[in-house]
Scaffold this motif. Structure first.
Motif, PDB file in Angstrom:
ATOM      1  N   ALA A   1       3.360  31.554   4.262  1.00 11.13           N
ATOM      2  CA  ALA A   1       4.575  31.180   4.981  1.00 11.13           C
ATOM      3  C   ALA A   1       4.685  29.674   5.134  1.00 11.13           C
ATOM      4  N   SER A   2       3.535  29.010   5.269  1.00  9.82           N
ATOM      5  CA  SER A   2       3.559  27.550   5.422  1.00  9.82           C
ATOM      6  C   SER A   2       4.081  26.862   4.173  1.00  9.82           C
ATOM      7  N   ASP A   3       3.923  27.499   2.998  1.00  4.01           N
ATOM      8  CA  ASP A   3       4.481  26.929   1.769  1.00  4.01           C
ATOM      9  C   ASP A   3       6.001  26.859   1.861  1.00  4.01           C
ATOM     10  N   ILE A   4       6.602  27.912   2.412  1.00  2.00           N
ATOM     11  CA  ILE A   4       8.062  27.916   2.583  1.00  2.00           C
ATOM     12  C   ILE A   4       8.470  26.823   3.557  1.00  2.00           C
TER      13      ILE A   4
ATOM     14  N   ILE B   1      22.035  30.363   2.003  1.00  2.00           N
ATOM     15  CA  ILE B   1      20.644  30.768   1.861  1.00  2.00           C
ATOM     16  C   ILE B   1      20.657  32.213   1.408  1.00  2.00           C
ATOM     17  N   LEU B   2      19.982  32.505   0.314  1.00  2.00           N
ATOM     18  CA  LEU B   2      19.859  33.866  -0.194  1.00  2.00           C
ATOM     19  C   LEU B   2      18.396  34.260  -0.143  1.00  2.00           C
ATOM     20  N   THR B   3      18.096  35.381   0.504  1.00  2.00           N
ATOM     21  CA  THR B   3      16.714  35.836   0.538  1.00  2.00           C
ATOM     22  C   THR B   3      16.607  37.236  -0.042  1.00  2.00           C
ATOM     23  N   GLY B   4      15.466  37.476  -0.722  1.00  2.00           N
ATOM     24  CA  GLY B   4      15.180  38.785  -1.294  1.00  2.00           C
ATOM     25  C   GLY B   4      13.789  39.216  -0.901  1.00  2.00           C
ATOM     26  N   TYR B   5      12.976  39.586  -1.878  1.00  2.00           N
ATOM     27  CA  TYR B   5      11.642  40.126  -1.622  1.00  2.00           C
ATOM     28  C   TYR B   5      10.768  39.113  -0.884  1.00  2.00           C
ATOM     29  N   GLN B   6      10.180  39.570   0.227  1.00  2.00           N
ATOM     30  CA  GLN B   6       9.256  38.747   0.996  1.00  2.00           C
ATOM     31  C   GLN B   6       7.849  39.319   0.864  1.00  2.00           C
ATOM     32  N   GLY B   7       6.874  38.434   0.729  1.00  2.85           N
ATOM     33  CA  GLY B   7       5.520  38.869   0.460  1.00  2.85           C
ATOM     34  C   GLY B   7       4.679  39.145   1.691  1.00  2.85           C
TER      35      GLY B   7
ATOM     36  N   ILE C   1      15.293  32.191  -1.647  1.00  4.76           N
ATOM     37  CA  ILE C   1      13.907  32.432  -1.251  1.00  4.76           C
ATOM     38  C   ILE C   1      13.560  33.883  -1.562  1.00  4.76           C
ATOM     39  N   GLN C   2      12.876  34.086  -2.671  1.00  3.58           N
ATOM     40  CA  GLN C   2      12.490  35.431  -3.070  1.00  3.58           C
ATOM     41  C   GLN C   2      11.399  35.380  -4.127  1.00  3.58           C
ATOM     42  N   SER C   3      11.043  36.528  -4.665  1.00  3.19           N
ATOM     43  CA  SER C   3       9.950  36.609  -5.633  1.00  3.19           C
ATOM     44  C   SER C   3      10.326  35.939  -6.957  1.00  3.19           C
ATOM     45  N   HIS C   4       9.322  35.771  -7.804  1.00  3.20           N
ATOM     46  CA  HIS C   4       9.538  35.162  -9.118  1.00  3.20           C
ATOM     47  C   HIS C   4       8.592  35.803 -10.118  1.00  3.20           C
ATOM     48  N   VAL C   5       9.102  36.097 -11.311  1.00  2.96           N
ATOM     49  CA  VAL C   5       8.236  36.551 -12.405  1.00  2.96           C
ATOM     50  C   VAL C   5       8.353  35.571 -13.560  1.00  2.96           C
ATOM     51  N   THR C   6       7.208  35.317 -14.189  1.00  4.08           N
ATOM     52  CA  THR C   6       7.197  34.402 -15.331  1.00  4.08           C
ATOM     53  C   THR C   6       7.904  35.018 -16.525  1.00  4.08           C
ATOM     54  N   TYR C   7       7.688  36.311 -16.739  1.00  4.73           N
ATOM     55  CA  TYR C   7       8.290  37.031 -17.861  1.00  4.73           C
ATOM     56  C   TYR C   7       9.307  38.019 -17.330  1.00  4.73           C
ATOM     57  N   GLY C   8      10.498  37.995 -17.891  1.00  7.77           N
ATOM     58  CA  GLY C   8      11.512  38.957 -17.502  1.00  7.77           C
ATOM     59  C   GLY C   8      12.421  38.456 -16.399  1.00  7.77           C
ATOM     60  N   HIS C   9      13.095  39.386 -15.750  1.00  2.91           N
ATOM     61  CA  HIS C   9      14.134  39.034 -14.780  1.00  2.91           C
ATOM     62  C   HIS C   9      14.030  39.907 -13.536  1.00  2.91           C
ATOM     63  N   ALA C  10      13.422  39.358 -12.507  1.00  2.00           N
ATOM     64  CA  ALA C  10      13.360  40.001 -11.186  1.00  2.00           C
ATOM     65  C   ALA C  10      13.239  38.897 -10.157  1.00  2.00           C
TER      66      ALA C  10
ATOM     67  N   PRO D   1      15.276  27.135  -5.837  1.00  2.00           N
ATOM     68  CA  PRO D   1      14.445  28.322  -5.633  1.00  2.00           C
ATOM     69  C   PRO D   1      13.141  28.023  -4.909  1.00  2.00           C
ATOM     70  N   ILE D   2      12.807  28.882  -3.970  1.00  2.00           N
ATOM     71  CA  ILE D   2      11.489  28.891  -3.340  1.00  2.00           C
ATOM     72  C   ILE D   2      10.920  30.290  -3.568  1.00  2.00           C
ATOM     73  N   HIS D   3       9.734  30.359  -4.166  1.00  2.00           N
ATOM     74  CA  HIS D   3       9.158  31.640  -4.540  1.00  2.00           C
ATOM     75  C   HIS D   3       8.254  32.170  -3.423  1.00  2.00           C
ATOM     76  N   THR D   4       8.471  33.429  -3.052  1.00  2.32           N
ATOM     77  CA  THR D   4       7.594  34.076  -2.068  1.00  2.32           C
ATOM     78  C   THR D   4       6.322  34.601  -2.729  1.00  2.32           C
ATOM     79  N   VAL D   5       6.465  35.073  -3.957  1.00  2.00           N
ATOM     80  CA  VAL D   5       5.318  35.456  -4.784  1.00  2.00           C
ATOM     81  C   VAL D   5       5.616  34.971  -6.192  1.00  2.00           C
TER      82      VAL D   5
END
Length: 291
Positions: free
Chosen positions: A57-60, A79-85, A7-16, A34-38
């Motif tokens: 948050a309801s999407d998660i 469960i791995l979590t990173g950037y939260q929006g 559960i963390q951010s996602h970018v269409t281009y690149g790796h983050a 994967p569940i994307h926060t942004v």
């Protein structure tokens, strides 16, 4: 096959965010959910800007409930979590961890506590740091902070190796069983330093600091992912740390050789399973453990 809920951010281009974490964990043999926060077009350090949005948050909650409906959470090993929006997303993460551990008590929660770093173009919404420090990090089995994030959790300044050891011990006393400091930058300018802390002691790994014109984004996400996969494979924290350190250096070296800014994770994918170089991991002097 046990899966990893990321559960963390996602970018269409690149790796983050998930774009940096999902493939390495898959390459190491795991199904990843994967569940994307942004979801952004690209990471936020491009001078041209970015497009996209944060999810609610309801999407998660809804996605996790859907996984629960099909019985997937019983097979969730981590469960791995990173950037939260948003602060509300942090609350959804707490609910998710509780739900997963109710279905599978042996599952691990690995928290990469991404906090604001305006000098690096990373901005977090109000309330996120407080939720990370007070709610998420204490319930995690493993935390993967950088030096600044560790200082916020331990509530102390970190200026020396001894400080870092003290901060790690404070962190371990607050709930986590393992602390991996993904970047300890106070002790060397020419080496990239990482630290592992468990009840068995504190350990330091250092590798060359590669001279990038622009520092790649998503390295912390890569570190958290590779370490998570190592633990889920059954490696000891020490072995997972050694592998993670060497594998991530291999990806970064390939990125540097290609003169790229975005991590060359796909090109360097063999490094994720068989690192081409290895660096010593040393136990930190016991006197520092009580400093």
């Amino acid at each position: 096959m046990r899966g990893i809920l990321s559960i963390q951010s996602h970018v269409t281009y690149g790796h983050a965010g998930n774009s940096s974490a999902v493939f390495p964990m898959q390459r190491m043999g795991f199904e990843v959910w994967p569940i994307h926060t942004v979801q952004f077009s690209n990471h936020t350090q491009y001078k041209q800007g970015w497009t996209g949005r944060a999810f609610s948050a309801s999407d998660i909650d809804e996605l996790v409930q859907g996984l629960d409906n099909i019985g997937a959470l019983t097979r969730c090993g981590a469960i791995l979590t990173g950037y939260q929006g948003s602060a509300e997303q942090c609350e959804a993460v707490v609910r998710t961890v509780e739900k997963v551990k109710d279905q599978n008590p042996s599952s691990l929660y690995i928290c990469d506590p991404v906090m604001g770093a305006p000098d690096k173009g990373c901005i977090v919404a109000p309330g996120i740091t407080e939720h990370l420090v007070n709610d998420l990090m204490p319930i995690a089995d493993v935390i993967v902070p950088n030096q600044f994030e560790l200082s916020q959790f331990a509530q102390m300044e970190i200026n020396t190796l001894s400080d870092a050891v003290t901060a790690c011990n404070i962190a371990l006393a607050k709930g986590p069983k393992v602390v991996l400091v993904k970047h300890l930058y106070c002790i060397s300018d020419d080496k990239f330093s990482m630290m592992l802390a468990t009840q068995d002691g504190c350990f330091l790994a250092q590798r060359p600091q590669l001279p990038f014109e622009q520092q790649p984004v998503g390295v912390g996400d890569l570190i958290s992912a590779v370490f998570t996969a190592g633990l889920l494979k059954g490696d000891s924290p020490m072995d997972a740390f050694q592998h993670c350190h060497d594998a991530c250096y291999g990806v970064l070296k390939q990125t540097h050789q290609q003169n790229e800014w975005e991590l060359q994770t796909v090109l360097a994918q063999n490094e994720l399973v068989e690192p081409s170089e290895t660096f010593a991991v040393e136990m930190i002097d016991a006197q520092l453990m009580t400093a």
